[in-house]
Design an enzyme around this catalytic site. Structure first.
Site, short mmCIF file in Angstrom:
data_model
loop_
_atom_site.label_atom_id
_atom_site.label_comp_id
_atom_site.label_asym_id
_atom_site.label_seq_id
_atom_site.Cartn_x
_atom_site.Cartn_y
_atom_site.Cartn_z
N ASN A 159 0.81 -1.12 -0.14
CA ASN A 159 0.02 0.04 -0.03
C ASN A 159 0.98 1.51 -0.10
O ASN A 159 0.45 2.15 -0.67
CB ASN A 159 -1.06 -0.03 1.03
N GLU A 256 3.60 -4.61 12.54
CA GLU A 256 2.28 -3.67 12.35
C GLU A 256 1.33 -4.16 11.28
O GLU A 256 1.54 -4.30 10.19
CB GLU A 256 3.01 -2.28 11.77
N CYS A 290 -3.11 1.43 6.50
CA CYS A 290 -3.56 0.52 7.70
C CYS A 290 -4.25 1.54 8.58
O CYS A 290 -5.06 1.08 9.55
CB CYS A 290 -2.33 0.05 8.49
N GLU A 469 7.84 1.00 16.45
CA GLU A 469 8.75 1.37 15.60
C GLU A 469 8.69 3.05 15.79
O GLU A 469 7.51 3.66 15.86
CB GLU A 469 9.09 0.89 14.51
#
Length: 488
Positions: A159, A256, A290, A469
């Site tokens: 993405n 993630e 996301c 992160e």
């Protein structure tokens, strides 16, 4: 007629591009047209092993390179990306079909920022130290030395390919690791272009490697005994499989994963500001971020106004050729992903959804008919029990659901297996703080969305991931501390 020369996307191992194997490739598809724009050379077990072995051979010298030299190289890479900016934009558009304005202002723009930000973070990093009183006037000094993990497997999604790649590569390299990158099979080009840039600025051979292919290549990489850590961004289902792959060797992981993010809109919110923010958070990158919002909870008194305003803005989006400056919305990444999203359109209507806008496949134009286009879509009439409200769709869609008071809004927003991000829209500053902190997510915005400080922790909870992160959090993931205790 002579056959048109093939455009190959090649693997990069130990400082060189690997000549492609005519028997190991797949088509690189432009999602805007459905046409093949080249061929991608697929790595095999031998090539994955070569990449990890090259990383292990190179990492000791790279880890022992002074921090000032490592970070200077990252800054040169940032400069070189900017010099080749238009090449990166073209590569990103060709792989993803996203509009040129987004590729310029978000995807490629963030790449040099990631390199410079992590160069600054690592250059300024200190170390913990403590003086321990032992007794009888004796003392001990404890200090922690942070050392790189070794070879890190970096697996990135389709993405935001370059943005997320550099978000991981920059701190990994700055901390002294070697990396083997496995980009998504859908978006291989910018990782390969980054390999060219890092070679141009003098990164030693073996420190940065790229292997292409589908899921089986990623599995070969994550199961390789020479890999010391894995950082992965992608779906929750794939994250679970990666977790299983690394479990036997108990390696460091950072995940993630997916999201089913909520926005909570109170009746005192600035309506225009809220509508502009929601339009971004629902429809940016055709909903394929996301962090995008797929659940919008609106206080009942302004529900109709928000529904009407969002509908108007969705109808004002422009689907078209990615290189046109007026285009706001591109296609989905693939025909397979469009089929998934369309299944949720059917599920929503079966559950009683009222379609405010969209709900199908648009007519975009003859040259784009073969692309993976879909209509921006908004629903009302659904509850939290509906599959379209509970499961991540990853498209330009959102369900609008009313609420009456703050406690109900918090309960609705937190009624999910995911926990990545949320946004709160209100002019009551105290309520903004209160509700944002009550969200069970890794990131919570008030009166904005996708506003990032690269020093802040990034990640989710539940099905949305494991670990953080960004800034010091990245340093802690990409290094392991050794505590040294000296009796003085």
């Amino acid at each position: 007629m002579a056959e048109t020369a093939r455009v190959w996307v090649r693997n990069f191992v130990d400082g060189v591009f690997i000549e492609p194997d005519e028997n190991a490739w797949y088509d690189n598809i432009d999602p805007a047209t459905g046409a093949s724009v080249g061929r991608v050379h697929t790595a095999d077990a031998t090539l994955v092993d070569r990449a990890v072995t090259a990383g292990r051979r190179a990492v000791t010298a790279w880890a022992n390179t002074p921090v000032a030299e490592r970070t200077a190289l990252l800054r040169r890479a940032a400069d070189r990306i900017e010099e080749r900016f238009d090449e990166f934009v073209a590569a990103e558009i060709g792989d993803t079909g996203k509009p040129i304005t987004q590729a310029r202002t978000l995807d490629v723009r963030r790449a040099p920022q990631n390199f410079r930000s992590f160069a600054d973070t690592v250059a300024a990093a200190g170390q913990e130290s403590f003086i321990t009183e032992i007794g009888d006037g004796r003392r001990a000094l404890n200090y922690a030395v942070r050392k790189p993990l070794g070879v890190v497997a970096i697996i990135v999604p389709w993405n935001l390919p370059l943005l997320l790649l550099t978000w991981k590569v920059a701190p990994a390299l700055a901390c002294g690791n070697a990396v083997v990158v496995k980009p998504s099979e859908e978006t291989p080009s910018t990782a390969t272009l980054l390999a060219e840039v890092l070679a141009e600025v003098g990164l030693p051979p073996g420190v940065f490697n790229v292997v292409h292919g589908r899921g089986e290549v990623g599995e070969l990489l994550t199961r390789h005994p020479g890999v010391a850590g894995v950082t992965f961004t992608g779906s929750s289902a794939t994250g679970s499989r990666v977790m299983g792959a690394v479990a036997p060797r108990v390696r460091a992981v950072s995940f993630e994963l997916g999201g089913k993010n909520a926005a909570v809109v109170f009746d005192d919110a600035d309506l225009e500001e809220t509508l502009n923010g929601l339009t971004r958070s629902i429809f940016t990158n055709t909903g394929q971020v996301c962090l995008c919002t797929e659940r919008v909870y609106v206080q009942r008194g302004i529900f109709d106004a928000v529904a009407a305003g969002l509908t108007k803005r969705a109808l004002g989006l422009t689907l078209g050729r990615p290189i046109d400056e007026a285009t706001t919305t591109g296609p989905l990444i693939s025909a397979a992903h469009r089929e998934k999203v369309l299944r949720y359109f059917d599920l929503a209507q079966d559950a009683g959804a009222e379609v405010l806008v969209g709900g199908g496949v648009p007519e975009v134009g003859a040259e784009l008919d073969g692309g993976s286009w879909i209509e921006p879509t908004l629903w009302t009439g659904l509850t939290n029990d509906a599959a379209a409200v509970r499961e991540e769709i990853f498209g330009p869609v959102a369900a609008l659901i009313p609420f009456d008071d703050e406690n109900e809004a918090i309960a609705l927003a937190n009624d999910t297996d995911y926990g990545l991000a949320a946004s709160v829209w209100t002019n009551d500053l105290r309520r903004g703080h209160r509700v944002a902190q009550a969200m069970d997510v890794g990131m919570s915005w008030v009166n904005t969305w996708f506003l990032r400080d690269l020093r802040s922790p990034f990640g989710g909870m539940g099905l949305s991931g494991l670990g953080r992160e960004g800034g010091a959090s990245s340093l802690h993931f990409y290094t392991e501390p050794t505590n040294v205790c000296v009796q003085l």
